[in-house]
Design an enzyme around this catalytic site. Sequence first.
Site, PDB file in Angstrom:
ATOM      1  N   HIS A 297       0.808  -1.216   0.000  1.00 37.70           N
ATOM      2  CA  HIS A 297       0.000   0.000   0.000  1.00 37.70           C
ATOM      3  C   HIS A 297       0.849   1.277   0.000  1.00 37.70           C
ATOM      4  CE1 HIS A 297       0.537  -0.469   4.349  1.00 37.70           C
ATOM      5  NE2 HIS A 297       0.336   0.830   4.432  1.00 37.70           N
TER       6      HIS A 297
ATOM      7  N   LYS B 172       0.366   5.483  -2.108  1.00 38.98           N
ATOM      8  CA  LYS B 172       0.326   6.804  -1.462  1.00 38.98           C
ATOM      9  C   LYS B 172       0.607   7.886  -2.501  1.00 38.98           C
ATOM     10  CE  LYS B 172       1.664   5.290   3.157  1.00 38.98           C
ATOM     11  NZ  LYS B 172       0.711   5.884   4.067  1.00 38.98           N
TER      12      LYS B 172
ATOM     13  N   GLU C 279       6.755   4.701  14.152  1.00 43.57           N
ATOM     14  CA  GLU C 279       5.403   4.508  14.686  1.00 43.57           C
ATOM     15  C   GLU C 279       5.424   4.731  16.191  1.00 43.57           C
ATOM     16  OE1 GLU C 279       3.184   1.136  12.403  1.00 43.57           O
ATOM     17  OE2 GLU C 279       5.193   0.429  12.829  1.00 43.57           O
TER      18      GLU C 279
ATOM     19  N   ASP D 243       8.656  -7.021   8.387  1.00 41.97           N
ATOM     20  CA  ASP D 243       7.363  -6.319   8.366  1.00 41.97           C
ATOM     21  C   ASP D 243       7.433  -5.008   7.569  1.00 41.97           C
ATOM     22  OD1 ASP D 243       4.652  -6.258   9.260  1.00 41.97           O
ATOM     23  OD2 ASP D 243       5.195  -4.640  10.630  1.00 41.97           O
TER      24      ASP D 243
ATOM     25  N   HIS E 208       7.968  -2.456   2.197  1.00 38.74           N
ATOM     26  CA  HIS E 208       7.656  -1.040   2.013  1.00 38.74           C
ATOM     27  C   HIS E 208       8.902  -0.178   1.802  1.00 38.74           C
ATOM     28  CE1 HIS E 208       3.811  -2.356   3.276  1.00 38.74           C
ATOM     29  NE2 HIS E 208       4.068  -2.402   4.560  1.00 38.74           N
TER      30      HIS E 208
ATOM     31  N   LYS F 124       8.810   0.777  16.302  1.00 37.98           N
ATOM     32  CA  LYS F 124       7.552   0.981  17.015  1.00 37.98           C
ATOM     33  C   LYS F 124       7.836   1.691  18.337  1.00 37.98           C
ATOM     34  CE  LYS F 124       5.106  -2.706  14.832  1.00 37.98           C
ATOM     35  NZ  LYS F 124       4.417  -1.842  13.869  1.00 37.98           N
TER      36      LYS F 124
END
Length: 489
Positions: free
Chosen positions: A178, A182, A216, A235, A240, A336
Amino acid sequence: MVSRVIPVDPFDLVIFGGTGDLARRKILPGLYRRFLAGQMPPDSRIIGAARADLNDDSFRATVAEALAEFVPVALREPANVAAFLDRVGYVSIDAKGTGGWSDLKLRMRPNVVRAFYFSVAPALFGDLAERLHDHGIADAWSRIVVEKPFGRDLATARALNETLAKHFTEQQIYRIDHYLGKETVQNLMAVRFANILFEPLWKAQYIDHVQITVAETVDVDGRGAYYDKSGAMRDMVQNHMMQLLCLIAMEPPYHFDPDAVRDEKLKVIRALDPVTPEDIVRGQYLAGKGPDGARTGSYVEHSETPASTTESYIALKVNISNWRWKGTPFYLRTGKRLRARTSEIAITFKEPPHSIFDDAKGWRENVLVIRLQPNEGMNLMVMIKEPGPGGMRLMQVPLDMTFADALGAGAEEVPDAYERLIMDVIRGNQTLFMRGDEVEAAWAWADPVIQGWESRGDRPQGYDAGSSGPEDALMLMHRDGRRWREIKE
Ligand code: NAD
């Protein structure tokens, strides 16, 4: 400015996993927005398919709830919601069983595009492909959309490619990332290839280094069992961040065409050097107060694995061995429970070869910052004269292009990545989807990196919740005479 709506052909879109989290948060709200934009031809249908024992009406109720939760109230005129729900249906199906498939087949209409979105656990991707094929539900024009993760290493990615290839051609397979949907990421290509300004400087001779940051604030509480098998490298980096790196580093494709673009990205991945252990920093967040002021547990408490060595943070220095980039490192970091939620690419240019100004103090480099989140947009940091009579002093100012401002729209009107990508599936445009060989090449690069720390038994370094990451990550840049940009919203 109102964006142009390009019509698509009528479609039947089946969402396997239509009751799941991703469907509720992203896919269904995205489709609703496209419906509002007039991009859903009247004879198009959305069919939820999942294990839950629902019918058309009860599924519509769950879709209505999802819209209520994830679409701003200003966009939820009851008449519009009702008209959208009229297009929605449901089939109860088990990806591993026999029930529901003949029902689904009956729902499929001739002469419309058929798209099947696999929004289920990856272990079911192969079952779905096989059953769609065996029950004669997919035809030669059908498309499948495959969610992430696409494998967990080269062997599993290759096996999944082989399984899908038994039933679908590469032109029918849409591997979703995804990040590629963007607006800013697509704009990166527009900026690079539609302007004369940047491309002549886009090389090691003029670019000092590139930083890619995906930070994040969330932790993995509640998803620990899943995340522990993945970690930040699998991940975020292999997929990405690798895609972002490719779009920055690739040669100009001969045309904005799916295979031309993907051929160039593949060449970048193949030119990546192996990453040495001293160019990797892994971290795990510790218990403590995050940026929201709330106290949470440590990664290990959330992971459910005592003494887990999975990384919730990773920073890497990546080198590309080709003529364009030799000598210009790409620094990647993601984690994270960090200080702020922000994603950006920063391209730092070299200083001019000679300064004619005495004010060396204010001397700084040009930086092109591409913000993916929040406030998608771009900033070009340029040097100007400090205003006023204080002599020739220099200062750095941003030339700011926030897309929401440029489009004259509120931030929420910048289309979500999923909206764009789903419409591309219906249009049959694969440019923003990963090709099988690209995914395999990215794993071929990532596998030895992961195996390296696994075989050495490296433990990630602890870092404070709400910080910028582990201390050693700062050193990764400092030792090269560079520094990370501040993590801030
Ligand atoms: P989820 O667990 O919330 O939903 C799973 C869905 O699959 C449910 O609708 C469930 O009914 C259905 N399902 C489970 N077993 C089934 C079976 N045997 N037959 C038919 N349907 C079955 O999962 P999710 O978070 O929505 O994720 C779906 C996919 O999207 C996964 O591959 C995930 O990795 C990927 N993904 C999710 C997110 C996210 O934010 N949730 C983000 C990126 C990628």
